[in-house]
Design a protein around this motif. Structure first.
Motif, PDB file in Angstrom:
ATOM      1  N   UNK A 176      48.212  -7.494   1.472  1.00 33.85           N
ATOM      2  CA  UNK A 176      48.141  -7.662   2.827  1.00 33.85           C
ATOM      3  C   UNK A 176      48.625  -6.254   3.484  1.00 33.85           C
ATOM      4  N   UNK A 177      47.764  -5.700   4.299  1.00 31.95           N
ATOM      5  CA  UNK A 177      48.182  -4.337   4.859  1.00 31.95           C
ATOM      6  C   UNK A 177      48.839  -4.509   6.212  1.00 31.95           C
ATOM      7  N   UNK A 178      50.105  -4.207   5.919  1.00 33.85           N
ATOM      8  CA  UNK A 178      51.204  -4.253   6.911  1.00 33.85           C
ATOM      9  C   UNK A 178      50.746  -3.958   8.568  1.00 33.85           C
ATOM     10  N   UNK A 179      50.386  -2.821   8.591  1.00 36.30           N
ATOM     11  CA  UNK A 179      50.114  -2.324   9.724  1.00 36.30           C
ATOM     12  C   UNK A 179      49.023  -3.012  10.749  1.00 36.30           C
ATOM     13  N   UNK A 180      47.958  -3.495   9.918  1.00 38.32           N
ATOM     14  CA  UNK A 180      46.933  -4.189  10.276  1.00 38.32           C
ATOM     15  C   UNK A 180      47.541  -5.558  10.927  1.00 38.32           C
ATOM     16  N   UNK A 181      48.308  -6.192   9.942  1.00 38.12           N
ATOM     17  CA  UNK A 181      48.898  -7.430  10.197  1.00 38.12           C
ATOM     18  C   UNK A 181      49.683  -7.504  11.136  1.00 38.12           C
ATOM     19  N   UNK A 182      50.491  -6.487  11.613  1.00 34.32           N
ATOM     20  CA  UNK A 182      51.335  -6.476  12.766  1.00 34.32           C
ATOM     21  C   UNK A 182      50.361  -6.171  14.050  1.00 34.32           C
ATOM     22  N   UNK A 183      49.044  -5.680  13.816  1.00 34.49           N
ATOM     23  CA  UNK A 183      48.241  -5.373  15.060  1.00 34.49           C
ATOM     24  C   UNK A 183      47.824  -6.580  15.596  1.00 34.49           C
ATOM     25  N   UNK A 184      47.574  -7.853  14.766  1.00 34.42           N
ATOM     26  CA  UNK A 184      47.220  -9.067  15.072  1.00 34.42           C
ATOM     27  C   UNK A 184      48.162  -9.876  15.973  1.00 34.42           C
ATOM     28  N   UNK A 185      49.403  -9.197  16.175  1.00 35.34           N
ATOM     29  CA  UNK A 185      50.281 -10.081  17.079  1.00 35.34           C
ATOM     30  C   UNK A 185      50.375 -11.591  16.687  1.00 35.34           C
ATOM     31  N   UNK A 186      50.627 -12.057  15.310  1.00 38.31           N
ATOM     32  CA  UNK A 186      50.820 -13.243  15.052  1.00 38.31           C
ATOM     33  C   UNK A 186      49.539 -14.301  14.723  1.00 38.31           C
ATOM     34  N   UNK A 187      48.333 -13.581  14.925  1.00 34.61           N
ATOM     35  CA  UNK A 187      47.146 -14.128  14.861  1.00 34.61           C
ATOM     36  C   UNK A 187      46.348 -14.021  13.590  1.00 34.61           C
ATOM     37  N   UNK A 188      47.177 -13.440  12.422  1.00 36.24           N
ATOM     38  CA  UNK A 188      46.343 -12.914  11.444  1.00 36.24           C
ATOM     39  C   UNK A 188      45.815 -14.289  10.419  1.00 36.24           C
ATOM     40  N   UNK A 189      44.453 -13.945  10.346  1.00 31.76           N
ATOM     41  CA  UNK A 189      43.782 -15.121   9.444  1.00 31.76           C
ATOM     42  C   UNK A 189      43.344 -16.033  10.339  1.00 31.76           C
ATOM     43  N   UNK A 190      43.453 -16.058  11.623  1.00 32.35           N
ATOM     44  CA  UNK A 190      42.989 -17.218  12.493  1.00 32.35           C
ATOM     45  C   UNK A 190      41.304 -16.925  13.011  1.00 32.35           C
ATOM     46  N   UNK A 191      40.854 -15.752  12.880  1.00 31.20           N
ATOM     47  CA  UNK A 191      39.599 -15.452  13.130  1.00 31.20           C
ATOM     48  C   UNK A 191      39.110 -14.156  12.313  1.00 31.20           C
ATOM     49  N   UNK A 192      37.704 -13.913  12.521  1.00 31.69           N
ATOM     50  CA  UNK A 192      37.110 -12.862  11.701  1.00 31.69           C
ATOM     51  C   UNK A 192      37.668 -11.417  12.242  1.00 31.69           C
ATOM     52  N   UNK A 193      38.091 -11.359  13.282  1.00 35.89           N
ATOM     53  CA  UNK A 193      38.612 -10.229  13.902  1.00 35.89           C
ATOM     54  C   UNK A 193      40.061  -9.849  13.697  1.00 35.89           C
ATOM     55  N   UNK A 194      40.892 -10.758  12.951  1.00 34.87           N
ATOM     56  CA  UNK A 194      42.018 -10.452  12.505  1.00 34.87           C
ATOM     57  C   UNK A 194      42.080 -10.536  11.237  1.00 34.87           C
ATOM     58  N   UNK A 195      41.401 -10.036  10.590  1.00 30.55           N
ATOM     59  CA  UNK A 195      41.508  -9.929   9.315  1.00 30.55           C
ATOM     60  C   UNK A 195      40.688  -8.731   8.770  1.00 30.55           C
ATOM     61  N   UNK A 196      41.153  -8.083   7.585  1.00 29.18           N
ATOM     62  CA  UNK A 196      40.161  -6.918   6.981  1.00 29.18           C
ATOM     63  C   UNK A 196      40.248  -7.314   5.473  1.00 29.18           C
TER      64      UNK A 196
END
Length: 303
Positions: A176-196
């Motif tokens: 899990x990439x920390x910088x991207x995870x933090x950019x999702x503001x708690x929505x990581x994995x809940x939509x295609x736009x909040x995943x890499x």
């Protein structure tokens, strides 16, 4: 039993085309460390990649781990990562970035956060300080997963774990990439736009009312045979479809709407003439429990 047919593909092995497969319902969460739904984990397994991958015969082989060593006492595993593993670009403005050892450290620490522990944390309690972190008696930074440098991960165990490679092939062990995870503001994995993604496919479309579409990940280092996979959701489509819409998975397979379908064994007779390939899977685990209580042993011997 899984029925396979490549009649909708450009060649017998599916090269260059999209495989169509029906799923029972949509998914709500594709966060590798927390998704428990069977369908969600199937999608994660095709869009993410960890240190190891699980093969069809149940064995494991190195994936992002280019090579690894194990200490003589079996308590320290050191992994060298592939240099050609990359994350998909989050958008057109940001380039793809390499998968690093820190991505694994961050992912594993997420598993054991005391306030939001993953349901899979118990699977990796052999890692040093894992149990203490869950109990709140040690900081998460003390977890026995370290980045020695950008390309080297070290996992320290408190006790031998012969199944560690298999455990590391599971969805919850994906990076899990920390910088991207933090950019999702708690929505990581809940939509295609909040995943890499760093696996062979990435999500092109995620619509729980119709289908979830995967397409080749252009930055994936390995060879990917099909162009993509489309997971249709007939039960959701049927709610707004015309009266003649076919929602039965077997019928959709037989009429060429889908290329694969999962059925119970007793239904195989209905499709023997379909021209598809039938593959069966044994999903029963047998457990023998031994009772060493001498008092109960004497009681049973007198029955």
């Amino acid at each position: 039993v899984l029925l396979l047919s490549f009649s909708g593909c450009s060649s017998s092995d599916g090269t260059g085309r999209t495989i169509r497969y029906d799923i029972e319902q949509g998914v709500s969460n594709l966060d590798p460390q927390f998704a428990t739904d069977e369908t969600a984990r199937m999608i994660i397994s095709n869009t993410f990649e960890g240190l190891f991958r699980l093969l069809p015969d149940g064995s494991v082989q190195p994936a992002l781990a280019k090579n690894y060593t194990v200490s003589d006492d079996g308590l320290v595993y050191t992994f060298q990562l592939r240099e050609d593993a990359f994350w998909s670009a989050p958008d057109k403005e940001h380039p793809s970035e390499p998968v690093t050892a820190h991505d694994f450290v961050f992912a594993f620490r997420r598993l054991f956060q005391p306030d939001t522990a993953s349901p899979f944390a118990s699977s990796l309690l052999s890692i040093s300080n894992a149990e203490e972190i869950l109990n709140g008696t040690a900081p998460v930074s003390s977890l026995g997963v370290e980045a020695l440098d950008a390309g080297t991960v070290r996992i320290s165990l408190k006790e031998r774990e012969t199944m560690l490679p298999s455990l590391l092939a599971n969805t919850y062990a994906m990076p899990c990439r920390e910088a991207f995870f933090n950019s999702t503001r708690g929505r990581y994995g809940l939509s295609a736009s909040t995943l890499i993604f760093n696996g062979p496919f990435k999500i092109q479309n995620w619509d729980n009312e119709s289908a979830i579409s995967l397409r080749k990940n252009s930055v994936y280092y390995g060879s990917v045979i099909p162009f993509g996979v489309t997971f249709s959701i007939p039960s959701a489509i049927a709610k707004t479809a015309e009266a003649n819409f076919v929602s039965d998975p077997i019928q959709r397979f037989l009429n060429g709407t889908t290329d694969a379908c999962k059925i119970d064994y007793e239904l195989t007779g209905q499709v023997e003439q379909s021209g598809g390939t039938i593959t069966s899977f044994e999903d029963t685990v047998w457990v023998l429990a031994l009772n060493n209580d001498p008092n109960q042993a004497r009681r049973f011997s007198s029955l």
